[in-house]
Motif scaffolding. Structure first.
Motif, PDB file in Angstrom:
ATOM      1  N   ALA A  61      32.747  44.057  51.626  1.00  0.00           N
ATOM      2  CA  ALA A  61      30.968  44.163  51.356  1.00  0.00           C
ATOM      3  C   ALA A  61      31.243  44.458  49.799  1.00  0.00           C
ATOM      4  N   ALA A  62      32.336  45.739  50.113  1.00  0.00           N
ATOM      5  CA  ALA A  62      32.556  46.133  48.803  1.00  0.00           C
ATOM      6  C   ALA A  62      32.986  45.744  47.705  1.00  0.00           C
ATOM      7  N   ILE A  63      33.786  44.475  47.423  1.00  0.00           N
ATOM      8  CA  ILE A  63      34.523  43.293  47.134  1.00  0.00           C
ATOM      9  C   ILE A  63      33.371  42.598  46.849  1.00  0.00           C
ATOM     10  N   GLY A  64      32.316  42.040  47.328  1.00  0.00           N
ATOM     11  CA  GLY A  64      31.564  41.268  46.871  1.00  0.00           C
ATOM     12  C   GLY A  64      30.424  42.020  46.316  1.00  0.00           C
ATOM     13  N   GLY A  65      30.128  42.922  46.189  1.00  0.00           N
ATOM     14  CA  GLY A  65      29.541  44.168  45.223  1.00  0.00           C
ATOM     15  C   GLY A  65      30.024  44.463  44.065  1.00  0.00           C
ATOM     16  N   ALA A  66      31.231  44.199  44.120  1.00  0.00           N
ATOM     17  CA  ALA A  66      32.332  44.541  42.586  1.00  0.00           C
ATOM     18  C   ALA A  66      32.267  43.213  42.266  1.00  0.00           C
ATOM     19  N   ILE A  67      31.965  42.305  42.445  1.00  0.00           N
ATOM     20  CA  ILE A  67      32.353  41.785  41.875  1.00  0.00           C
ATOM     21  C   ILE A  67      31.449  40.276  41.422  1.00  0.00           C
ATOM     22  N   ASP A  68      31.716  39.283  40.340  1.00  0.00           N
ATOM     23  CA  ASP A  68      30.828  38.904  39.776  1.00  0.00           C
ATOM     24  C   ASP A  68      30.722  37.040  39.946  1.00  0.00           C
ATOM     25  N   HIS A  69      32.012  36.496  40.099  1.00  0.00           N
ATOM     26  CA  HIS A  69      32.544  35.469  40.337  1.00  0.00           C
ATOM     27  C   HIS A  69      33.318  35.231  41.608  1.00  0.00           C
ATOM     28  N   ASP A  70      33.147  33.605  42.215  1.00  0.00           N
ATOM     29  CA  ASP A  70      34.133  33.723  43.238  1.00  0.00           C
ATOM     30  C   ASP A  70      34.965  33.810  42.580  1.00  0.00           C
ATOM     31  N   THR A  71      35.716  32.952  41.578  1.00  0.00           N
ATOM     32  CA  THR A  71      36.716  33.469  41.444  1.00  0.00           C
ATOM     33  C   THR A  71      37.802  34.661  40.926  1.00  0.00           C
ATOM     34  N   ASP A  72      36.869  35.910  41.015  1.00  0.00           N
ATOM     35  CA  ASP A  72      37.804  36.964  41.263  1.00  0.00           C
ATOM     36  C   ASP A  72      38.271  38.213  42.403  1.00  0.00           C
ATOM     37  N   SER A  73      37.434  37.338  43.544  1.00  0.00           N
ATOM     38  CA  SER A  73      37.927  37.576  45.003  1.00  0.00           C
ATOM     39  C   SER A  73      39.193  37.422  44.962  1.00  0.00           C
ATOM     40  N   GLN A  74      39.864  36.678  44.612  1.00  0.00           N
ATOM     41  CA  GLN A  74      41.480  36.438  44.612  1.00  0.00           C
ATOM     42  C   GLN A  74      41.572  38.054  45.103  1.00  0.00           C
ATOM     43  N   GLN A  75      42.095  38.660  43.923  1.00  0.00           N
ATOM     44  CA  GLN A  75      42.820  39.619  43.338  1.00  0.00           C
ATOM     45  C   GLN A  75      42.464  40.715  43.975  1.00  0.00           C
ATOM     46  N   PHE A  76      41.324  40.330  44.424  1.00  0.00           N
ATOM     47  CA  PHE A  76      40.845  42.484  45.361  1.00  0.00           C
ATOM     48  C   PHE A  76      40.903  41.257  47.346  1.00  0.00           C
ATOM     49  N   MET A  77      40.924  40.447  47.243  1.00  0.00           N
ATOM     50  CA  MET A  77      41.150  39.672  48.731  1.00  0.00           C
ATOM     51  C   MET A  77      42.370  39.911  48.830  1.00  0.00           C
ATOM     52  N   LEU A  78      43.281  39.497  48.108  1.00  0.00           N
ATOM     53  CA  LEU A  78      44.547  39.020  48.347  1.00  0.00           C
ATOM     54  C   LEU A  78      44.884  40.238  49.220  1.00  0.00           C
ATOM     55  N   PRO A  79      44.855  42.355  49.029  1.00  0.00           N
ATOM     56  CA  PRO A  79      45.436  42.814  49.000  1.00  0.00           C
ATOM     57  C   PRO A  79      44.463  43.788  50.397  1.00  0.00           C
TER      58      PRO A  79
END
Lengths: 437, 305
Positions: A322-340
């Motif tokens: 949820a924190a990641i989803g709130g922080a990012i703007d685009h789907d593509t940005d999610s990767q760098q946060f999802m991975l760790p």
């Protein structure tokens, strides 16, 4: 409080009403039921048709040595290979076994002709018979009576018996435990990911739809986040319960509907698993044995801890998502946060072989304490028996961890959801966490 | 307790990590009025609006609603249409409107009843069971407007309410906003559309670089900013003769057989003096004072800073 219920309700209903939920709810149990039923069904089907094997033995070693076995019938022919082949294979499903004469007088080569690929049971039986006969002949040739060897062979039955606190002994069987442990671990992994990602997608949807500011003018951002997390958790539980119920129903239907010839599906499964073969050969009723083993695992503890670790692990990870989803703007940005964030989960699954092998090693104990891996690792350890204090400690740590992560996620979330068009980095998230807004 | 003002923001300051978004900003919104919150992009309007809606927390200052410090209880009494607004795309229009109304504290039954009234009024009753993704942007904006005003709040805050509307619907919306004021609501709206400000607003505040640079009653502001300029229209075959020094002609042009001159009066002369001077040289068609538009004042104040 009333408002958070409204949010939970919307999150729950909007997902449960989706077609994809319905499809998953049906496909999941179908696959699971198929996993249970199909092996039995397939072998039943393949063994049900009778096969005739014509044996053309040029060595004469194996005459009358092949006995009819299951649905395989043997008969002997003495003609020319080509003619016999044609005749034997003219009838559908039949085979021709050809054992040619060899120079060395020890026939180790043979050929099996058939129109369709012969089943494993046929080839395995032929091999074992030939092996035994050739071995016996060789032994006799060296002056050793095969009976002596036979009588020297022993069959070791190793029953593992776990002594629990209070001296209660329970017969356990590692195969069943490994299967159950691996299944439970993978299911936890699957559920955490599947529903954690739903939270991520939901938050991102609200942000990109720009509805989030409309909603947080009525409720606090933390309420919105928590409502979503809890709503999706109920979706997960609903799906889990439906899967179990439907799987049982599907298995039940197959049992009563297809195996009406007296062989129930469970019997067929029993015949197929090695475990049950051992059990039958040692004269123990397979059904009784299963009961005893499942009783040893303590199914209540399994179900309770599965639900606990699913919820605990889900709450921990979904708040991070949820924190990641709130922080990012685009789907593509999610990767760098999802991975760790997802690495610990993948790590726990990657090490499952080690854990299942050594469920009480210090690596396993540590991984079942660290909240990021504990849901998977502990579920893999529980079927083997885990001291109660370890379970309670691990659960306690998990509860503390998800309370902390939810609080932290709330801070990131409430700042992030109102930020548009900003490239978010770890440094910026750290600022949001440490500075009051 | 000052009941004259529906909303007061007193010396509100707010800093973000890298910059000061609001620096001692004060606004006073009289009861039952329409208040225009103006300012260039990034001036701090949205920050102030979010503070009033308790979405953001101010560092310093006070926000009073009907003379009392604003609290979470008041949220049900505010209707807020954010600049960044949207709806759940996959949800049905009616269901979603009911949900948003319930979040504001309305009962389901009440929400449905009110929604029916508004849907009929906007002639969008047939959309009730449509999914939002099937609506055009303007249609979705209508639904959002309805949801904002549905619970009959005393204070309405519209951030760029006209964006995404066609001219017909802009007029529909203007009429609704005026009607809401008539029914007793106080309205704050933030916009870049200066024409609508002149048309609707009773009071304005201009925020630039995180500070209030101008505020007050709109006609008073125009009076304050007027620079004694008059426009004379006259028959074109004559020549305008004015004594130098007392008057300066800013502009002189012909449009369709009429000549126009914009004249600034200097040195304490009055409009009457100007008229006396004009009628001796030309045949006057019309004479009027030029008041600065809010647009002019806006540009002047912003470029001053």
């Amino acid at each position: 409080m009333n408002k958070i219920l409204l949010i939970i309700q919307r999150e729950y209903l909007s997902r449960v009403k989706k077609k994809s939920f319905l499809i998953m709810t049906i496909i999941g149990p179908v696959l699971m039921a198929a996993m249970i039923i199909l092996p039995a069904y397939i072998s039943d089907w393949s063994e049900a048709t009778e096969k005739k094997v014509a044996v053309l033995d040029e060595t004469g070693w194996f005459l009358e040595k092949f006995k009819d076995h299951d649905n395989i019938k043997f008969y002997y022919v003495f003609g020319n290979l080509e003619e016999e082949k044609q005749e034997a294979l003219s009838e559908n499903g039949n085979l021709l076994l050809y054992i040619p004469k060899t120079e060395l007088n020890i026939p180790v080569n043979s050929e099996l002709y058939s129109v369709i690929q012969p089943g494993l049971n046929v080839t395995a039986y032929i091999k074992s018979v030939m092996k035994q006969i050739v071995e016996n002949k060789k032994l006799l040739a060296s002056g050793i009576d095969p009976e002596v060897i036979k009588s020297a062979k022993v069959n070791i039955n190793l029953s593992t018996i776990r002594v629990e606190e209070g001296g209660i002994e329970k017969k356990s069987n590692t195969e069943v435990e490994v299967g159950l442990a691996a299944f439970a671990g993978i299911m936890i992994y699957f559920f955490i990911f599947m529903f954690g990602v739903q939270v991520l997608k939901g938050v991102m949807e609200e942000k990109s739809n720009r509805i989030v500011e409309v909603i947080i003018s009525s409720v606090k951002p933390f309420q919105l986040m928590l409502g979503k997390i809890i709503g999706v958790a109920f979706v997960g539980l609903t799906q889990f319960i439906l899967w179990i119920i439907l799987t049982l129903i599907f298995v039940g239907i197959f049992q009563s509907g297809i195996f009406t010839d007296g062989n129930s599906a469970m019997d067929m499964i029993g015949q197929n698993s090695d475990l049950m073969k051992n059990a039958s050969s040692s004269g123990v009723n397979p059904a009784e044995m299963v009961n005893e083993i499942i009783g040893g695992i303590n199914i209540k503890v399994m179900i309770f801890s599965f639900i606990f670790y699913f919820l605990g692990g889900y709450l921990l990870y979904s708040s991070l998502f949820a924190a990641i989803g709130g922080a990012i703007d685009h789907d593509t940005d999610s990767q760098q946060f999802m991975l760790p964030v997802s690495i610990p989960l993948v790590f726990a699954i990657a090490l499952s072989g080690v854990i299942l092998n050594q469920p009480n090693s210090s690596l396993a104990i540590w991984m079942s304490m660290i909240p990021f891996t504990s849901p998977i690792t502990m579920m893999m350890r529980i079927p083997f028996g885990v001291p109660l204090w370890q379970i309670w400690t691990s659960m306690g740590i998990l509860i503390v961890a998800f309370i902390f992560s939810t609080w932290m996620a709330g801070k990131i979330y409430k700042t992030g959801i109102l930020m548009y068009g900003q490239k978010v980095s770890y440094a910026i998230i750290w600022k949001w966490l440490t500075k009051k807004y | 307790m000052n009941q004259e003002f529906a909303l007061q923001a007193i010396n509100v300051s707010k800093s973000y990590a890298n910059h000061k978004a609001l620096n001692n900003v004060s606004i006073e919104v009289p009861n039952q009025s329409i208040f225009g919150l103006l300012g260039p992009n990034g001036a701090g309007k949205t920050t102030l609006i979010r503070i009033i809606n308790l979405i953001s927390v101010m560092d310093e200052g006070q926000v009073l609603l009907n003379g009392k410090a604003i609290s979470t209880k008041d949220i049900a009494n505010i209707g807020y249409l954010p600049e960044e607004r949207g709806l759940y795309k996959k949800m049905e229009v009616g269901e979603q409107a009911v949900y948003l109304a319930q979040l504001k504290g309305m009962s389901k039954k009440d929400a449905k009843k009110q929604l029916k009234y508004w849907f009929d009024k906007f002639e969008i009753g047939s959309w009730w069971n449509k999914k939002v993704e099937e609506l055009s942007k303007g249609m979705a904006q209508k639904v959002q407007f309805i949801v904002t005003v549905l619970h009959k709040p005393d204070l309405l805050i519209f951030d760029e309410p006209f964006s995404g509307f066609d001219p017909i619907n802009v007029n529909l919306l203007k009429d609704e906003i005026l009607q809401l004021r008539k029914d007793g609501a106080t309205i704050i709206f933030s916009t870049h559309n200066m024409a609508s400000v002149e048309e609707l607003c009773d009071n304005i505040a201009l925020i630039n670089n995180s500070q209030t640079v101008l505020s007050g009653e709109i006609h008073q502001i125009k009076e304050d900013f007027k620079s004694n300029i008059f426009e004379v229209a006259y028959k074109p075959n004559t020549r305008l003769n004015l004594p130098h020094g007392d008057y300066s002609i800013i502009e002189n042009y012909d449009v369709r057989n009429v000549s126009y001159a914009k004249i600034k009066i200097n040195n304490g002369k009055t409009p009457n003096d100007l008229i006396k001077n004009i009628i001796t040289s030309v045949n006057v068609v019309s004479f009027r004072e030029i008041l600065p538009s809010i647009n002019d004042i806006f540009i002047q104040k912003v470029s001053e800073n």
